[in-house]
Design a protein around this motif. Sequence first.
Motif, PDB file in Angstrom:
ATOM      1  N   ARG A 169       0.835  -1.206   0.000  1.00 11.95           N
ATOM      2  CA  ARG A 169       0.000   0.000   0.000  1.00 11.95           C
ATOM      3  C   ARG A 169       0.865   1.249   0.000  1.00 11.95           C
ATOM      4  NH1 ARG A 169      -4.578   2.393  -1.027  1.00 11.95           N
ATOM      5  NH2 ARG A 169      -5.384   3.712   0.602  1.00 11.95           N
ATOM      6  N   ARG A 170       1.926   1.262   0.745  1.00 11.54           N
ATOM      7  CA  ARG A 170       2.824   2.418   0.835  1.00 11.54           C
ATOM      8  C   ARG A 170       3.471   2.681  -0.521  1.00 11.54           C
ATOM      9  NH1 ARG A 170       5.033   5.814   4.276  1.00 11.54           N
ATOM     10  NH2 ARG A 170       7.243   6.232   4.277  1.00 11.54           N
ATOM     11  N   ASN A 171       3.880   1.648  -1.226  1.00  9.86           N
ATOM     12  CA  ASN A 171       4.484   1.817  -2.552  1.00  9.86           C
ATOM     13  C   ASN A 171       3.456   2.323  -3.558  1.00  9.86           C
ATOM     14  OD1 ASN A 171       7.021   1.068  -1.741  1.00  9.86           O
ATOM     15  ND2 ASN A 171       6.739  -1.090  -2.263  1.00  9.86           N
ATOM     16  N   ALA A 172       2.206   1.935  -3.399  1.00 15.32           N
ATOM     17  CA  ALA A 172       1.172   2.370  -4.331  1.00 15.32           C
ATOM     18  C   ALA A 172       0.883   3.856  -4.166  1.00 15.32           C
ATOM     19  CB  ALA A 172      -0.096   1.553  -4.124  1.00 15.32           C
ATOM     20  N   ASP A 173       1.035   4.385  -2.961  1.00 17.43           N
ATOM     21  CA  ASP A 173       0.759   5.789  -2.707  1.00 17.43           C
ATOM     22  C   ASP A 173       1.930   6.702  -3.049  1.00 17.43           C
ATOM     23  OD1 ASP A 173      -1.786   5.336  -1.876  1.00 17.43           O
ATOM     24  OD2 ASP A 173      -1.272   5.186   0.252  1.00 17.43           O
ATOM     25  N   LYS A 174       3.090   6.153  -3.294  1.00 12.69           N
ATOM     26  CA  LYS A 174       4.256   6.992  -3.564  1.00 12.69           C
ATOM     27  C   LYS A 174       4.057   7.928  -4.744  1.00 12.69           C
ATOM     28  CE  LYS A 174       8.298   5.461  -1.429  1.00 12.69           C
ATOM     29  NZ  LYS A 174       9.438   6.242  -1.337  1.00 12.69           N
ATOM     30  N   PRO A 175       3.544   7.502  -5.895  1.00 21.36           N
ATOM     31  CA  PRO A 175       3.378   8.462  -7.006  1.00 21.36           C
ATOM     32  C   PRO A 175       2.434   9.608  -6.649  1.00 21.36           C
ATOM     33  CG  PRO A 175       3.214   6.223  -7.833  1.00 21.36           C
ATOM     34  CD  PRO A 175       3.255   6.139  -6.333  1.00 21.36           C
ATOM     35  N   SER A 176       1.348   9.335  -5.927  1.00 19.99           N
ATOM     36  CA  SER A 176       0.424  10.405  -5.566  1.00 19.99           C
ATOM     37  C   SER A 176       1.076  11.360  -4.567  1.00 19.99           C
ATOM     38  CB  SER A 176      -0.878   9.839  -5.018  1.00 19.99           C
ATOM     39  OG  SER A 176      -0.640   9.125  -3.829  1.00 19.99           O
ATOM     40  N   GLU A 177       1.892  10.811  -3.651  1.00 24.05           N
ATOM     41  CA  GLU A 177       2.599  11.673  -2.715  1.00 24.05           C
ATOM     42  C   GLU A 177       3.592  12.569  -3.443  1.00 24.05           C
ATOM     43  OE1 GLU A 177       4.380   9.179   0.228  1.00 24.05           O
ATOM     44  OE2 GLU A 177       2.454   8.494   0.989  1.00 24.05           O
ATOM     45  N   ARG A 178       4.315  11.991  -4.415  1.00 27.83           N
ATOM     46  CA  ARG A 178       5.267  12.794  -5.183  1.00 27.83           C
ATOM     47  C   ARG A 178       4.539  13.889  -5.957  1.00 27.83           C
ATOM     48  NH1 ARG A 178       8.511   7.694  -7.043  1.00 27.83           N
ATOM     49  NH2 ARG A 178       6.592   7.466  -8.182  1.00 27.83           N
ATOM     50  N   LEU A 179       3.388  13.555  -6.521  1.00 28.95           N
ATOM     51  CA  LEU A 179       2.611  14.543  -7.266  1.00 28.95           C
ATOM     52  C   LEU A 179       2.133  15.659  -6.333  1.00 28.95           C
ATOM     53  CD1 LEU A 179       1.264  15.481  -9.862  1.00 28.95           C
ATOM     54  CD2 LEU A 179      -0.689  14.032  -9.290  1.00 28.95           C
ATOM     55  N   GLU A 180       1.644  15.297  -5.170  1.00 28.85           N
ATOM     56  CA  GLU A 180       1.198  16.314  -4.212  1.00 28.85           C
ATOM     57  C   GLU A 180       2.336  17.228  -3.802  1.00 28.85           C
ATOM     58  OE1 GLU A 180      -1.168  15.141  -0.841  1.00 28.85           O
ATOM     59  OE2 GLU A 180      -2.078  13.537  -2.027  1.00 28.85           O
ATOM     60  N   ARG A 181       3.497  16.660  -3.522  1.00 32.62           N
ATOM     61  CA  ARG A 181       4.648  17.475  -3.144  1.00 32.62           C
ATOM     62  C   ARG A 181       5.048  18.411  -4.286  1.00 32.62           C
ATOM     63  NH1 ARG A 181       8.834  13.642  -2.142  1.00 32.62           N
ATOM     64  NH2 ARG A 181       7.315  12.044  -1.809  1.00 32.62           N
ATOM     65  N   PRO A 208       9.634  15.653  -9.486  1.00 36.01           N
ATOM     66  CA  PRO A 208      10.138  14.283  -9.622  1.00 36.01           C
ATOM     67  C   PRO A 208      10.538  13.979 -11.067  1.00 36.01           C
ATOM     68  CG  PRO A 208       7.793  14.307  -9.087  1.00 36.01           C
ATOM     69  CD  PRO A 208       8.245  15.724  -9.154  1.00 36.01           C
ATOM     70  N   HIS A 209      11.355  12.966 -11.213  1.00 37.25           N
ATOM     71  CA  HIS A 209      11.871  12.625 -12.541  1.00 37.25           C
ATOM     72  C   HIS A 209      11.130  11.495 -13.219  1.00 37.25           C
ATOM     73  CE1 HIS A 209      15.238  15.336 -12.161  1.00 37.25           C
ATOM     74  NE2 HIS A 209      15.450  14.875 -10.935  1.00 37.25           N
ATOM     75  N   ASP A 210      10.203  10.844 -12.529  1.00 37.80           N
ATOM     76  CA  ASP A 210       9.520   9.726 -13.184  1.00 37.80           C
ATOM     77  C   ASP A 210       8.481  10.238 -14.184  1.00 37.80           C
ATOM     78  OD1 ASP A 210       6.655   9.018 -11.466  1.00 37.80           O
ATOM     79  OD2 ASP A 210       8.110  10.448 -10.638  1.00 37.80           O
ATOM     80  N   ALA A 211       8.248   9.479 -15.222  1.00 33.92           N
ATOM     81  CA  ALA A 211       7.406   9.895 -16.346  1.00 33.92           C
ATOM     82  C   ALA A 211       5.944  10.065 -15.948  1.00 33.92           C
ATOM     83  CB  ALA A 211       7.525   8.885 -17.484  1.00 33.92           C
ATOM     84  N   ASP A 212       5.432   9.198 -15.097  1.00 35.95           N
ATOM     85  CA  ASP A 212       4.023   9.286 -14.707  1.00 35.95           C
ATOM     86  C   ASP A 212       3.729  10.596 -13.969  1.00 35.95           C
ATOM     87  OD1 ASP A 212       3.426   6.856 -15.822  1.00 35.95           O
ATOM     88  OD2 ASP A 212       3.726   5.721 -13.945  1.00 35.95           O
ATOM     89  N   THR A 213       4.602  10.962 -13.043  1.00 37.94           N
ATOM     90  CA  THR A 213       4.391  12.186 -12.280  1.00 37.94           C
ATOM     91  C   THR A 213       4.542  13.404 -13.177  1.00 37.94           C
ATOM     92  OG1 THR A 213       5.286  11.053 -10.342  1.00 37.94           O
ATOM     93  CG2 THR A 213       5.046  13.425 -10.191  1.00 37.94           C
TER      94      THR A 213
END
Length: 130
Positions: A3-15, A23-28
């Motif tokens: 669950r924590r790994n699944a929330d990481k992209p949304s946390e990065r987007l919020e930050r 962030p450097h990942d393509a999805d974000t």
Amino acid sequence: MLRRNADKPSERLERALEGGPIPHDADTRRALAAAGALAPGHVRSPARIQQTEDAMMAAFMRTLNPLESRDDAGTGDGLEETELYRTVIELPDGGEIIISDIEEITPDLLEESAELAAEILAHRSRDHLS
């Protein structure tokens, strides 16, 4: 832990949206681009909105409550006491010019005006003959 790994992209987007590091990942990056496309290009100033509303209301109130006209309007303003000088000049072609002025009309001014008017008429007659 999954669950924590699944929330990481949304946390990065919020930050990133809150002004944090990008962030450097393509999805974000794609999510940030989409959020940027949805954001308005300009923001209306509250002070300008208030100024516009105040001007509209003032014009509306003037329309609803026009100023009353006075019976003695125009008296005492000094305009009726102004003496106007008026002279009629006969032109060579049979026409006439009326010259009015608030200052006394001198013979030099009359002669200059007559010459100027004759010159204008001569130009007009040449234009009509062309």
